[in-house]
Design a protein around this motif. Structure first.
Motif, PDB file in Angstrom:
ATOM      1  N   LEU A  13       4.572   8.922  -5.713  1.00 57.36           N
ATOM      2  CA  LEU A  13       3.904  10.156  -6.129  1.00 57.36           C
ATOM      3  C   LEU A  13       4.364  11.355  -5.298  1.00 57.36           C
ATOM      4  O   LEU A  13       4.564  12.444  -5.847  1.00 57.36           O
ATOM      5  CB  LEU A  13       2.391   9.991  -6.035  1.00 57.36           C
ATOM      6  CG  LEU A  13       1.781   9.031  -7.052  1.00 57.36           C
ATOM      7  CD1 LEU A  13       0.303   8.807  -6.758  1.00 57.36           C
ATOM      8  CD2 LEU A  13       1.974   9.529  -8.462  1.00 57.36           C
ATOM      9  N   VAL A  14       4.549  11.167  -4.010  1.00 52.80           N
ATOM     10  CA  VAL A  14       5.024  12.275  -3.159  1.00 52.80           C
ATOM     11  C   VAL A  14       6.442  12.665  -3.549  1.00 52.80           C
ATOM     12  O   VAL A  14       6.765  13.858  -3.617  1.00 52.80           O
ATOM     13  CB  VAL A  14       4.925  11.899  -1.668  1.00 52.80           C
ATOM     14  CG1 VAL A  14       5.717  12.860  -0.803  1.00 52.80           C
ATOM     15  CG2 VAL A  14       3.468  11.862  -1.227  1.00 52.80           C
ATOM     16  N   VAL A  52       2.611  12.444 -12.117  1.00 50.46           N
ATOM     17  CA  VAL A  52       1.607  12.696 -11.082  1.00 50.46           C
ATOM     18  C   VAL A  52       0.312  13.172 -11.734  1.00 50.46           C
ATOM     19  O   VAL A  52      -0.788  12.716 -11.379  1.00 50.46           O
ATOM     20  CB  VAL A  52       2.122  13.717 -10.042  1.00 50.46           C
ATOM     21  CG1 VAL A  52       1.065  13.989  -8.985  1.00 50.46           C
ATOM     22  CG2 VAL A  52       3.410  13.236  -9.398  1.00 50.46           C
ATOM     23  N   ALA A 112       2.809   3.321  -4.093  1.00 51.80           N
ATOM     24  CA  ALA A 112       2.275   4.361  -4.986  1.00 51.80           C
ATOM     25  C   ALA A 112       2.275   5.742  -4.328  1.00 51.80           C
ATOM     26  O   ALA A 112       2.755   6.703  -4.935  1.00 51.80           O
ATOM     27  CB  ALA A 112       0.872   3.987  -5.467  1.00 51.80           C
ATOM     28  N   PRO A 113       1.793   5.893  -3.086  1.00 46.24           N
ATOM     29  CA  PRO A 113       1.843   7.227  -2.485  1.00 46.24           C
ATOM     30  C   PRO A 113       3.259   7.762  -2.302  1.00 46.24           C
ATOM     31  O   PRO A 113       3.499   8.952  -2.525  1.00 46.24           O
ATOM     32  CB  PRO A 113       1.159   7.056  -1.122  1.00 46.24           C
ATOM     33  CG  PRO A 113       0.351   5.822  -1.244  1.00 46.24           C
ATOM     34  CD  PRO A 113       1.050   4.955  -2.238  1.00 46.24           C
ATOM     35  N   ARG A 129       0.796  -1.228   0.000  1.00 46.10           N
ATOM     36  CA  ARG A 129       0.000   0.000   0.000  1.00 46.10           C
ATOM     37  C   ARG A 129       0.828   1.276   0.000  1.00 46.10           C
ATOM     38  O   ARG A 129       0.351   2.310  -0.419  1.00 46.10           O
ATOM     39  CB  ARG A 129      -0.926   0.016   1.217  1.00 46.10           C
ATOM     40  CG  ARG A 129      -2.005  -0.993   1.111  1.00 46.10           C
ATOM     41  CD  ARG A 129      -2.903  -0.938   2.308  1.00 46.10           C
ATOM     42  NE  ARG A 129      -3.895  -2.009   2.185  1.00 46.10           N
ATOM     43  CZ  ARG A 129      -4.988  -2.066   2.863  1.00 46.10           C
ATOM     44  NH1 ARG A 129      -5.262  -1.139   3.749  1.00 46.10           N
ATOM     45  NH2 ARG A 129      -5.823  -3.055   2.691  1.00 46.10           N
ATOM     46  N   TRP A 130       2.048   1.240   0.465  1.00 41.45           N
ATOM     47  CA  TRP A 130       2.841   2.451   0.618  1.00 41.45           C
ATOM     48  C   TRP A 130       3.580   2.848  -0.661  1.00 41.45           C
ATOM     49  O   TRP A 130       4.013   3.989  -0.786  1.00 41.45           O
ATOM     50  CB  TRP A 130       3.842   2.287   1.760  1.00 41.45           C
ATOM     51  CG  TRP A 130       4.784   1.133   1.568  1.00 41.45           C
ATOM     52  CD1 TRP A 130       4.616  -0.145   1.997  1.00 41.45           C
ATOM     53  CD2 TRP A 130       6.040   1.153   0.882  1.00 41.45           C
ATOM     54  NE1 TRP A 130       5.674  -0.929   1.613  1.00 41.45           N
ATOM     55  CE2 TRP A 130       6.569  -0.148   0.937  1.00 41.45           C
ATOM     56  CE3 TRP A 130       6.753   2.146   0.229  1.00 41.45           C
ATOM     57  CZ2 TRP A 130       7.778  -0.478   0.362  1.00 41.45           C
ATOM     58  CZ3 TRP A 130       7.973   1.810  -0.347  1.00 41.45           C
ATOM     59  CH2 TRP A 130       8.477   0.512  -0.263  1.00 41.45           C
TER      60      TRP A 130
END
Length: 129
Positions: free
Chosen positions: A66-67, A88, A62-63, A59-60
């Motif tokens: 992107l960040v 993005v 992709a974020p 879960r971590w």
């Protein structure tokens, strides 16, 4: 000790095995928009595999990616900052398009505002302003 079929019972503390593909897909009634035609139907069909792939990742990932790209776009005030923001914009735009039918007015406005902000950021980094 083995049972009559030659199988040993599982250890009481053993964890159940996860499916080979990672997390199971979330429960839901429909994966595609009911009655979709044309471009939406084609986009949903082509997006099914990438969405499943993204869901199978931790879960971590992709974020965080992107960040990192967005922070690079903020920190680098040159052409390369704009290049960092483009993935993005693509990802957020793709998810906004895919979720559009299920959104209310507030959700749609938020996605339009976010995409507008990202496009202006990229345009600024490319020197359009």
């Amino acid at each position: 000790m083995a049972d009559k079929h030659g199988k040993r019972p599982a250890h009481p503390l053993a964890q159940p095995r996860r499916p080979r593909g990672g997390r199971p897909l979330p429960a839901g009634e429909q994966f595609f928009t009911p009655g979709a035609t044309g471009l939406r139907r084609k986009a949903e069909r082509r997006s099914a595999a990438p969405l499943v792939f993204l869901f199978q990742l931790p879960r971590w990932i992709a974020p965080v990616v992107l960040v990192i790209l967005l922070m690079t776009g903020f920190a680098v005030s040159s052409f390369w900052g704009g290049v960092a923001v483009l993935p993005v914009i693509g990802f957020v735009g793709w998810l906004a398009y895919m979720s559009w039918p299920s959104l209310g007015t507030g959700g749609r406005l938020l996605r339009v505002a976010l995409l507008t902000f990202l496009i202006l950021l990229a345009a600024d980094r490319f020197g359009a302003f």
